[in-house]
Scaffold this motif. Sequence first.
Motif, PDB file in Angstrom:
ATOM      1  N   TYR A  62       0.832  -1.198   0.000  1.00  0.00           N
ATOM      2  CA  TYR A  62       0.000   0.000   0.000  1.00  0.00           C
ATOM      3  C   TYR A  62       0.866   1.246   0.000  1.00  0.00           C
ATOM      4  N   THR A  63       0.275   2.335  -0.458  1.00  0.00           N
ATOM      5  CA  THR A  63       1.002   3.588  -0.579  1.00  0.00           C
ATOM      6  C   THR A  63       0.034   4.758  -0.567  1.00  0.00           C
ATOM      7  N   VAL A  64       0.599   5.950  -0.542  1.00  0.00           N
ATOM      8  CA  VAL A  64      -0.167   7.193  -0.650  1.00  0.00           C
ATOM      9  C   VAL A  64       0.176   7.831  -1.983  1.00  0.00           C
ATOM     10  N   LEU A  65      -0.834   8.357  -2.654  1.00  0.00           N
ATOM     11  CA  LEU A  65      -0.632   9.116  -3.884  1.00  0.00           C
ATOM     12  C   LEU A  65      -1.509  10.359  -3.786  1.00  0.00           C
ATOM     13  N   GLY A  66      -0.891  11.494  -3.568  1.00  0.00           N
ATOM     14  CA  GLY A  66      -1.661  12.717  -3.355  1.00  0.00           C
ATOM     15  C   GLY A  66      -2.463  12.590  -2.073  1.00  0.00           C
ATOM     16  N   HIS A  67      -3.794  12.709  -2.198  1.00  0.00           N
ATOM     17  CA  HIS A  67      -4.667  12.604  -1.033  1.00  0.00           C
ATOM     18  C   HIS A  67      -5.408  11.283  -0.971  1.00  0.00           C
ATOM     19  N   VAL A  68      -4.985  10.304  -1.757  1.00  0.00           N
ATOM     20  CA  VAL A  68      -5.632   8.988  -1.722  1.00  0.00           C
ATOM     21  C   VAL A  68      -4.619   7.922  -1.324  1.00  0.00           C
ATOM     22  N   SER A  69      -5.136   6.858  -0.729  1.00  0.00           N
ATOM     23  CA  SER A  69      -4.328   5.699  -0.356  1.00  0.00           C
ATOM     24  C   SER A  69      -4.714   4.544  -1.263  1.00  0.00           C
ATOM     25  N   ILE A  70      -3.722   3.797  -1.718  1.00  0.00           N
ATOM     26  CA  ILE A  70      -3.950   2.681  -2.636  1.00  0.00           C
ATOM     27  C   ILE A  70      -3.458   1.409  -1.967  1.00  0.00           C
ATOM     28  N   TYR A  71      -4.312   0.374  -1.967  1.00  0.00           N
ATOM     29  CA  TYR A  71      -3.988  -0.910  -1.339  1.00  0.00           C
ATOM     30  C   TYR A  71      -4.151  -2.016  -2.370  1.00  0.00           C
ATOM     31  N   LEU A  72      -3.197  -2.923  -2.437  1.00  0.00           N
ATOM     32  CA  LEU A  72      -3.309  -4.122  -3.259  1.00  0.00           C
ATOM     33  C   LEU A  72      -3.086  -5.334  -2.364  1.00  0.00           C
ATOM     34  N   VAL A  73      -3.943  -6.331  -2.499  1.00  0.00           N
ATOM     35  CA  VAL A  73      -3.865  -7.550  -1.702  1.00  0.00           C
ATOM     36  C   VAL A  73      -3.721  -8.719  -2.673  1.00  0.00           C
ATOM     37  N   GLY A  74      -2.740  -9.576  -2.433  1.00  0.00           N
ATOM     38  CA  GLY A  74      -2.523 -10.720  -3.307  1.00  0.00           C
ATOM     39  C   GLY A  74      -2.115 -11.951  -2.529  1.00  0.00           C
ATOM     40  N   LYS A  75      -2.238 -13.084  -3.184  1.00  0.00           N
ATOM     41  CA  LYS A  75      -1.785 -14.335  -2.576  1.00  0.00           C
ATOM     42  C   LYS A  75      -1.140 -15.199  -3.646  1.00  0.00           C
ATOM     43  N   GLU A  77       1.175 -16.471  -6.215  1.00  0.00           N
ATOM     44  CA  GLU A  77       2.245 -15.869  -7.016  1.00  0.00           C
ATOM     45  C   GLU A  77       2.291 -14.349  -6.900  1.00  0.00           C
ATOM     46  N   TYR A  78       1.256 -13.732  -6.365  1.00  0.00           N
ATOM     47  CA  TYR A  78       1.246 -12.281  -6.175  1.00  0.00           C
ATOM     48  C   TYR A  78       1.778 -11.944  -4.780  1.00  0.00           C
ATOM     49  N   ASP A  79       3.092 -12.104  -4.649  1.00  0.00           N
ATOM     50  CA  ASP A  79       3.755 -11.763  -3.391  1.00  0.00           C
ATOM     51  C   ASP A  79       4.084 -10.273  -3.396  1.00  0.00           C
ATOM     52  N   GLU A  80       4.860  -9.838  -2.404  1.00  0.00           N
ATOM     53  CA  GLU A  80       5.127  -8.410  -2.287  1.00  0.00           C
ATOM     54  C   GLU A  80       5.888  -7.845  -3.489  1.00  0.00           C
ATOM     55  N   LEU A  81       6.686  -8.656  -4.155  1.00  0.00           N
ATOM     56  CA  LEU A  81       7.413  -8.179  -5.322  1.00  0.00           C
ATOM     57  C   LEU A  81       6.473  -7.945  -6.508  1.00  0.00           C
ATOM     58  N   ALA A  82       5.601  -8.908  -6.770  1.00  0.00           N
ATOM     59  CA  ALA A  82       4.637  -8.759  -7.862  1.00  0.00           C
ATOM     60  C   ALA A  82       3.644  -7.636  -7.564  1.00  0.00           C
ATOM     61  N   LEU A  83       3.236  -7.510  -6.301  1.00  0.00           N
ATOM     62  CA  LEU A  83       2.312  -6.440  -5.933  1.00  0.00           C
ATOM     63  C   LEU A  83       2.961  -5.068  -6.060  1.00  0.00           C
ATOM     64  N   SER A  84       4.259  -4.981  -5.781  1.00  0.00           N
ATOM     65  CA  SER A  84       4.931  -3.691  -5.929  1.00  0.00           C
ATOM     66  C   SER A  84       4.973  -3.259  -7.396  1.00  0.00           C
ATOM     67  N   GLU A  85       5.125  -4.225  -8.313  1.00  0.00           N
ATOM     68  CA  GLU A  85       5.055  -3.908  -9.741  1.00  0.00           C
ATOM     69  C   GLU A  85       3.644  -3.459 -10.111  1.00  0.00           C
ATOM     70  N   ALA A  86       2.652  -4.173  -9.607  1.00  0.00           N
ATOM     71  CA  ALA A  86       1.264  -3.839  -9.918  1.00  0.00           C
ATOM     72  C   ALA A  86       0.879  -2.472  -9.369  1.00  0.00           C
ATOM     73  N   ILE A  87       1.309  -2.155  -8.156  1.00  0.00           N
ATOM     74  CA  ILE A  87       0.935  -0.858  -7.570  1.00  0.00           C
ATOM     75  C   ILE A  87       1.647   0.276  -8.304  1.00  0.00           C
ATOM     76  N   PHE A  88       2.836   0.010  -8.825  1.00  0.00           N
ATOM     77  CA  PHE A  88       3.519   1.020  -9.638  1.00  0.00           C
ATOM     78  C   PHE A  88       2.708   1.331 -10.888  1.00  0.00           C
ATOM     79  N   VAL A  89       2.165   0.307 -11.536  1.00  0.00           N
ATOM     80  CA  VAL A  89       1.345   0.507 -12.737  1.00  0.00           C
ATOM     81  C   VAL A  89       0.080   1.284 -12.386  1.00  0.00           C
ATOM     82  N   VAL A  90      -0.562   0.925 -11.276  1.00  0.00           N
ATOM     83  CA  VAL A  90      -1.787   1.607 -10.855  1.00  0.00           C
ATOM     84  C   VAL A  90      -1.512   3.079 -10.552  1.00  0.00           C
ATOM     85  N   THR A  91      -0.456   3.361  -9.790  1.00  0.00           N
ATOM     86  CA  THR A  91      -0.165   4.757  -9.440  1.00  0.00           C
ATOM     87  C   THR A  91       0.207   5.571 -10.670  1.00  0.00           C
ATOM     88  N   SER A  92       0.975   5.000 -11.583  1.00  0.00           N
ATOM     89  CA  SER A  92       1.340   5.763 -12.778  1.00  0.00           C
ATOM     90  C   SER A  92       0.128   5.997 -13.674  1.00  0.00           C
TER      91      SER A  92
END
Length: 147
Positions: A62-75, A77-92
Amino acid sequence: MLLAVLIANSEGNILVERFNGVPGEERLHWRSFLVKLGADNLKGVKNEELCVACHKSVYIVYTVLGHVSIYLVGKDEYDELALSEAIFVVTSAIKDVCGKPPTERLFLDKYGRICLCLDEIVWKGLLENTDKDRIKRLIRLKPPTEF
């Protein structure tokens, strides 16, 4: 599987949520858990600085972008490394749609396009598109001219 994508404002109100494979009776638990997790840990965090947690054998990024917080939950094959890639795509994608890190007002003004982006990025619990230019082309809602 990517179980959830959740976006909340700074007060903890849910702006967008996408659940995949999560029973309806468990969704309320996840909503309140994620918002509380963010309230406890996102104070003073810089834009796009990632936080990681683990709960009930799932991973949460999870992270903050401006005034919103974004959360991704996975299990699985979607570990913290894959989720960090996914959250980067979402934030961009959100920054591209809004033109800058969004305020809550700007986020709600661009709500439709942001939802289209999320639908192109995550499809039925799988990370579908990660290429920023491809996502931009897909959300134009015009028939494709090239294959």
